[in-house]
Design an enzyme around this catalytic site. Sequence first.
Site, PDB file in Angstrom:
ATOM      1  N   LYS A 189      -7.733  -8.843  -2.596  1.00 40.53           N
ATOM      2  CA  LYS A 189      -8.604  -9.387  -3.633  1.00 40.53           C
ATOM      3  C   LYS A 189      -8.414 -10.894  -3.743  1.00 40.53           C
ATOM      4  O   LYS A 189      -7.308 -11.406  -3.609  1.00 40.53           O
ATOM      5  CB  LYS A 189      -8.293  -8.725  -4.978  1.00 40.53           C
ATOM      6  CG  LYS A 189      -8.752  -7.277  -5.085  1.00 40.53           C
ATOM      7  CD  LYS A 189      -8.513  -6.739  -6.475  1.00 40.53           C
ATOM      8  CE  LYS A 189      -9.052  -5.324  -6.627  1.00 40.53           C
ATOM      9  NZ  LYS A 189      -8.846  -4.801  -7.999  1.00 40.53           N
ATOM     10  N   HIS A 259      -7.542   5.971  -3.109  1.00 37.86           N
ATOM     11  CA  HIS A 259      -6.741   5.339  -4.162  1.00 37.86           C
ATOM     12  C   HIS A 259      -5.531   6.195  -4.510  1.00 37.86           C
ATOM     13  O   HIS A 259      -4.449   5.666  -4.807  1.00 37.86           O
ATOM     14  CB  HIS A 259      -7.600   5.115  -5.409  1.00 37.86           C
ATOM     15  CG  HIS A 259      -6.882   4.418  -6.528  1.00 37.86           C
ATOM     16  ND1 HIS A 259      -6.547   3.090  -6.471  1.00 37.86           N
ATOM     17  CD2 HIS A 259      -6.423   4.878  -7.711  1.00 37.86           C
ATOM     18  CE1 HIS A 259      -5.907   2.746  -7.583  1.00 37.86           C
ATOM     19  NE2 HIS A 259      -5.821   3.811  -8.351  1.00 37.86           N
ATOM     20  N   ARG A 262      -2.890   5.537  -2.009  1.00 35.44           N
ATOM     21  CA  ARG A 262      -2.258   4.243  -2.305  1.00 35.44           C
ATOM     22  C   ARG A 262      -1.202   4.422  -3.400  1.00 35.44           C
ATOM     23  O   ARG A 262      -0.075   3.926  -3.289  1.00 35.44           O
ATOM     24  CB  ARG A 262      -3.337   3.248  -2.731  1.00 35.44           C
ATOM     25  CG  ARG A 262      -2.844   1.906  -3.286  1.00 35.44           C
ATOM     26  CD  ARG A 262      -4.070   1.005  -3.506  1.00 35.44           C
ATOM     27  NE  ARG A 262      -3.806  -0.113  -4.404  1.00 35.44           N
ATOM     28  CZ  ARG A 262      -3.296  -1.286  -4.027  1.00 35.44           C
ATOM     29  NH1 ARG A 262      -2.947  -1.466  -2.763  1.00 35.44           N
ATOM     30  NH2 ARG A 262      -3.123  -2.262  -4.895  1.00 35.44           N
ATOM     31  N   HIS A 285      -0.431  -7.017  -5.656  1.00 35.22           N
ATOM     32  CA  HIS A 285      -0.705  -7.310  -7.064  1.00 35.22           C
ATOM     33  C   HIS A 285      -0.247  -8.726  -7.392  1.00 35.22           C
ATOM     34  O   HIS A 285       0.862  -9.125  -7.030  1.00 35.22           O
ATOM     35  CB  HIS A 285       0.019  -6.327  -7.985  1.00 35.22           C
ATOM     36  CG  HIS A 285      -0.568  -4.954  -7.976  1.00 35.22           C
ATOM     37  ND1 HIS A 285       0.122  -3.834  -8.378  1.00 35.22           N
ATOM     38  CD2 HIS A 285      -1.806  -4.527  -7.631  1.00 35.22           C
ATOM     39  CE1 HIS A 285      -0.657  -2.772  -8.270  1.00 35.22           C
ATOM     40  NE2 HIS A 285      -1.828  -3.172  -7.825  1.00 35.22           N
TER      41      HIS A 285
END
Length: 313
Positions: A189, A259, A262, A285
């Site tokens: 991201k 997900h 993950r 993150h």
Amino acid sequence: MENRYATAELTAFEKHLALDKGYSEHTIRAYISDLTLCFNDLKAEHKGLKTLDEIDYPMLRLWLGAQVSAGLGRASVARKAATLRTFFKWAEQQGIVKNNPASRLQTPKLGKHLPSVLSTEQVTQLLKTAKAEAILQRDQGDREKLAHAVRRWCCLELLYATAMRVSELVSLNVEDIDFANRTIRVMGKGQKERVIPFGIPAARALEAYLKAGRPMLRISPAEKALFLGNRGNRLDQRQVRNEVHQASIQAGVPDISPHDLRHTAATHLLSAGADLRVVQDYLGHSALSTTQRYTHVDQARLAKVYLQAFPRA
């Protein structure tokens, strides 16, 4: 509200999200969709509304309340509130509006629901079944079925081995793999790059896919994507989700999503004693608090650590 506020400003904001923020197409599409819906609803509700500067806090608050009344989930309402705050903060900085009407919007508190987590035995069964299917198709000599089976096996191995997001998986290129060091370069991201290690099982699945899967699926020699769809272009997220769903059914384990894999990988790392900071980097993150919400430690390990480490246990 004049049409130009539904075009020029949103177009400029869209460019800002792509170029300055580095957001993915999927994220940008969600932002623009939320804003378009809001502005259209406000225009219909307030006939005299002509400029963005006339939108105030009560209008936005009532609009979000209407979304709740319409049955929209808390997560979706929270996303719309965040979108409005981001847009109007940008609009104020650009001089499009004099005051930010969304600055006081609060995000609804979300429940602490955690994704499903497979046990190590269930993950082993999932991967073992996917590998067995690939071997079966190889022995039967059906190249097309083999390509699909080995692609599914490889996707599952990588999702679990690296805990990458499904969007990151489908964005991989062949050149991102470093077999010598058994690492893979991932663009996460906000266009943040990280390098993730993977183990021998994932390496073997990758080698099998590159030998017997990708060549069968590839149409254009110039295609750089690692995972290819049935038409020879980059595999899409929906197809990966379907593959994981089908694989879980075939293996006889709880139905999961990418997900969930993950989350499973991160949980297994923590259960094995990995430091929370390491897991944070592993997951990509930016904030440790996100990792703390995203992962959990099983109660058995927590009790064991307590008894071993706490002086008054």
